[in-house]
Design a protein around this motif. Structure first.
Motif, PDB file in Angstrom:
ATOM      1  N   TYR A  47       0.823  -1.206   0.000  1.00  0.00           N
ATOM      2  CA  TYR A  47       0.000   0.000   0.000  1.00  0.00           C
ATOM      3  C   TYR A  47       0.863   1.266   0.000  1.00  0.00           C
ATOM      4  O   TYR A  47       0.631   2.189  -0.775  1.00  0.00           O
ATOM      5  N   LEU A 119     -13.085  -1.558   3.607  1.00  0.00           N
ATOM      6  CA  LEU A 119     -13.418  -0.349   4.375  1.00  0.00           C
ATOM      7  C   LEU A 119     -14.905  -0.049   4.295  1.00  0.00           C
ATOM      8  O   LEU A 119     -15.548   0.300   5.294  1.00  0.00           O
ATOM      9  N   ALA A 122     -16.807  -2.407   6.403  1.00  0.00           N
ATOM     10  CA  ALA A 122     -16.603  -2.128   7.826  1.00  0.00           C
ATOM     11  C   ALA A 122     -17.413  -0.927   8.298  1.00  0.00           C
ATOM     12  O   ALA A 122     -17.916  -0.897   9.419  1.00  0.00           O
ATOM     13  N   ILE A 128     -20.387   9.934   8.334  1.00  0.00           N
ATOM     14  CA  ILE A 128     -19.043  10.512   8.260  1.00  0.00           C
ATOM     15  C   ILE A 128     -18.652  11.131   9.596  1.00  0.00           C
ATOM     16  O   ILE A 128     -17.521  10.985  10.065  1.00  0.00           O
TER      17      ILE A 128
ATOM     18  N   ASP B   3     -16.402  11.871   0.579  1.00  0.00           N
ATOM     19  CA  ASP B   3     -15.858  12.051   1.921  1.00  0.00           C
ATOM     20  C   ASP B   3     -15.310  10.763   2.523  1.00  0.00           C
ATOM     21  O   ASP B   3     -14.261  10.764   3.152  1.00  0.00           O
ATOM     22  N   SER B   4     -16.035   9.690   2.316  1.00  0.00           N
ATOM     23  CA  SER B   4     -15.603   8.445   2.971  1.00  0.00           C
ATOM     24  C   SER B   4     -14.244   8.001   2.423  1.00  0.00           C
ATOM     25  O   SER B   4     -13.462   7.372   3.123  1.00  0.00           O
ATOM     26  N   LEU B   5     -13.974   8.358   1.180  1.00  0.00           N
ATOM     27  CA  LEU B   5     -12.670   8.003   0.628  1.00  0.00           C
ATOM     28  C   LEU B   5     -11.582   8.906   1.172  1.00  0.00           C
ATOM     29  O   LEU B   5     -10.467   8.478   1.428  1.00  0.00           O
ATOM     30  N   ILE B   7     -11.311  10.280   4.071  1.00  0.00           N
ATOM     31  CA  ILE B   7     -10.834   9.941   5.406  1.00  0.00           C
ATOM     32  C   ILE B   7     -10.358   8.500   5.499  1.00  0.00           C
ATOM     33  O   ILE B   7      -9.833   8.090   6.523  1.00  0.00           O
ATOM     34  N   SER B   8     -10.518   7.765   4.437  1.00  0.00           N
ATOM     35  CA  SER B   8     -10.305   6.323   4.554  1.00  0.00           C
ATOM     36  C   SER B   8      -8.894   5.937   4.983  1.00  0.00           C
ATOM     37  O   SER B   8      -8.718   5.073   5.828  1.00  0.00           O
ATOM     38  N   ASN B   9      -7.881   6.577   4.428  1.00  0.00           N
ATOM     39  CA  ASN B   9      -6.516   6.146   4.719  1.00  0.00           C
ATOM     40  C   ASN B   9      -6.204   6.195   6.206  1.00  0.00           C
ATOM     41  O   ASN B   9      -5.722   5.228   6.789  1.00  0.00           O
ATOM     42  N   GLU B  10      -6.468   7.343   6.801  1.00  0.00           N
ATOM     43  CA  GLU B  10      -6.211   7.514   8.227  1.00  0.00           C
ATOM     44  C   GLU B  10      -7.018   6.518   9.055  1.00  0.00           C
ATOM     45  O   GLU B  10      -6.490   5.833   9.908  1.00  0.00           O
ATOM     46  N   PHE B  11      -8.304   6.488   8.770  1.00  0.00           N
ATOM     47  CA  PHE B  11      -9.179   5.637   9.546  1.00  0.00           C
ATOM     48  C   PHE B  11      -8.781   4.180   9.397  1.00  0.00           C
ATOM     49  O   PHE B  11      -8.760   3.419  10.363  1.00  0.00           O
ATOM     50  N   TYR B  12      -8.418   3.847   8.179  1.00  0.00           N
ATOM     51  CA  TYR B  12      -8.013   2.477   7.916  1.00  0.00           C
ATOM     52  C   TYR B  12      -6.817   2.079   8.766  1.00  0.00           C
ATOM     53  O   TYR B  12      -6.796   1.013   9.377  1.00  0.00           O
ATOM     54  N   PHE B  14      -5.909   3.220  11.558  1.00  0.00           N
ATOM     55  CA  PHE B  14      -6.294   3.046  12.954  1.00  0.00           C
ATOM     56  C   PHE B  14      -6.918   1.685  13.155  1.00  0.00           C
ATOM     57  O   PHE B  14      -6.578   0.953  14.084  1.00  0.00           O
ATOM     58  N   LEU B  15      -7.840   1.368  12.253  1.00  0.00           N
ATOM     59  CA  LEU B  15      -8.582   0.129  12.441  1.00  0.00           C
ATOM     60  C   LEU B  15      -7.724  -1.091  12.211  1.00  0.00           C
ATOM     61  O   LEU B  15      -7.900  -2.120  12.843  1.00  0.00           O
ATOM     62  N   ILE B 137     -19.418   3.185  18.123  1.00  0.00           N
ATOM     63  CA  ILE B 137     -19.037   3.184  16.704  1.00  0.00           C
ATOM     64  C   ILE B 137     -18.247   1.929  16.359  1.00  0.00           C
ATOM     65  O   ILE B 137     -18.507   1.266  15.350  1.00  0.00           O
ATOM     66  N   LEU B 138     -17.293   1.594  17.222  1.00  0.00           N
ATOM     67  CA  LEU B 138     -16.491   0.399  16.961  1.00  0.00           C
ATOM     68  C   LEU B 138     -17.356  -0.859  17.012  1.00  0.00           C
ATOM     69  O   LEU B 138     -17.136  -1.808  16.267  1.00  0.00           O
ATOM     70  N   LYS B 140     -20.440  -1.009  16.047  1.00  0.00           N
ATOM     71  CA  LYS B 140     -21.120  -1.092  14.741  1.00  0.00           C
ATOM     72  C   LYS B 140     -20.195  -1.673  13.679  1.00  0.00           C
ATOM     73  O   LYS B 140     -20.596  -2.512  12.875  1.00  0.00           O
ATOM     74  N   VAL B 141     -18.942  -1.203  13.687  1.00  0.00           N
ATOM     75  CA  VAL B 141     -17.971  -1.719  12.719  1.00  0.00           C
ATOM     76  C   VAL B 141     -17.822  -3.225  12.896  1.00  0.00           C
ATOM     77  O   VAL B 141     -17.868  -3.990  11.928  1.00  0.00           O
TER      78      VAL B 141
END
Lengths: 146, 146
Positions: A47, A119, A122, A128, B3-5, B7-12, B14-15, B137-138, B140-141
């Motif tokens: 990545y 993603l 998930a 958002i 938007d979801s894209l 923020i995706s990198n950062e959030f990804y 973390f998860l 939130i977690l 839900k994920v």
DNA sequence: ATAATTAGGTTGCCTATGCAATTAAACAAG
DNA sequence: CTTGTTTAATTGCATAGGCAACCTAATTAT
């Protein structure tokens, strides 16, 4: 027992890997479904290389929050699979610059597709704002203990 | 790119383990500082046994979100360290009931102390409401992909 | 009863990880 | 210079993980 203790067990189990291992396993499954024979961990290396080649192993270690030996072995395996190559840095002969092979670059599209799918799976049904809020909180946790 | 894209990198990142591995490593360090010679993973097994003994390996697998072979090996190691024992269930001879030894019970106080410390370090400066929000939130994920 | 299926555990194979110790190159100080 | 320190990477050792295949006991179906 105060509030923070009351919620601790649940919260603890989330933070100690429940969610992240679930995501990791899902990513692994999705990669396999996309005919990509790479592990979720190898994906994290690729990545970063898909975004920028010529990173050192130390840089990859920092980016993926692993120690150097872990990177050494991940690169060993990726090199055996002929997806990346080590190029010794002429400027600093201690460093290896890691480049993708043609084969490694070819995996980019499908690799990004499957990770985006993961993603989306998930975060389905989440707003958002919720994601941002969770990100901020997790960021604080990370900075507390990194 | 929506938007979801964005923020995706950062959030990804973390998860996919950044926060949970940091916590796990901190727990490991704290256990060591408390003179407990157990791994963070072994702690998760002992943690459940400190609350209730006589669990089957399958129950431990469900509680800790690991597969059965992983539990087999964790129990193998804990048994070698004489912290737990397998007792064959007379009612259902397929099952092993896992009990703590005296030695295993003795680790409870320090083990809980160090894990609580880890939790406090991780959540320092965070409001209860923030933790609850993150937990929801977690959750839900997790339910999306479990 | 007996055959087929389900469920609990174990083993094999391969990958990944952390920590400690080591090598070799680069850099800094005297 | 040359000695000492820092930095990039590797190796050894031990633990942990997933997946697939397997064994045995329990359960269900016929």
């Amino acid at each position: 027992m105060n509030d923070s203790l009351i919620i601790s067990n649940e919260f603890y189990s989330f933070l100690t890997g429940k969610v992240s291992t679930a995501i990791s396993r899902r990513l692994q499954r999705n990669l396999k479904a996309g005919k990509l024979n790479i592990t979720a961990e190898q994906w994290t290396i690729l990545y970063h290389l898909w975004q920028e080649e010529g990173l050192t192993q130390q840089e990859l270690a920092n980016l993926t929050f692993r120690d150097k030996p872990s990177i050494t072995r991940l690169i060993n395996n990726l090199e055996k699979m002929t997806l990346v190559i080590r190029v010794n840095d002429k400027q600093d002969r201690r460093s290896n610059l890691i480049y993708l092979t043609k084969e490694g670059r070819k995996l980019r599209e499908e690799g990004m597709k499957q990770s985006l799918l993961t993603l989306q799976e998930a975060t389905a049904g989440l707003e958002i704002e919720e994601l941002r809020a969770a990100q901020i909180i997790l960021d604080k946790v990370f900075h507390n203990i990194k």
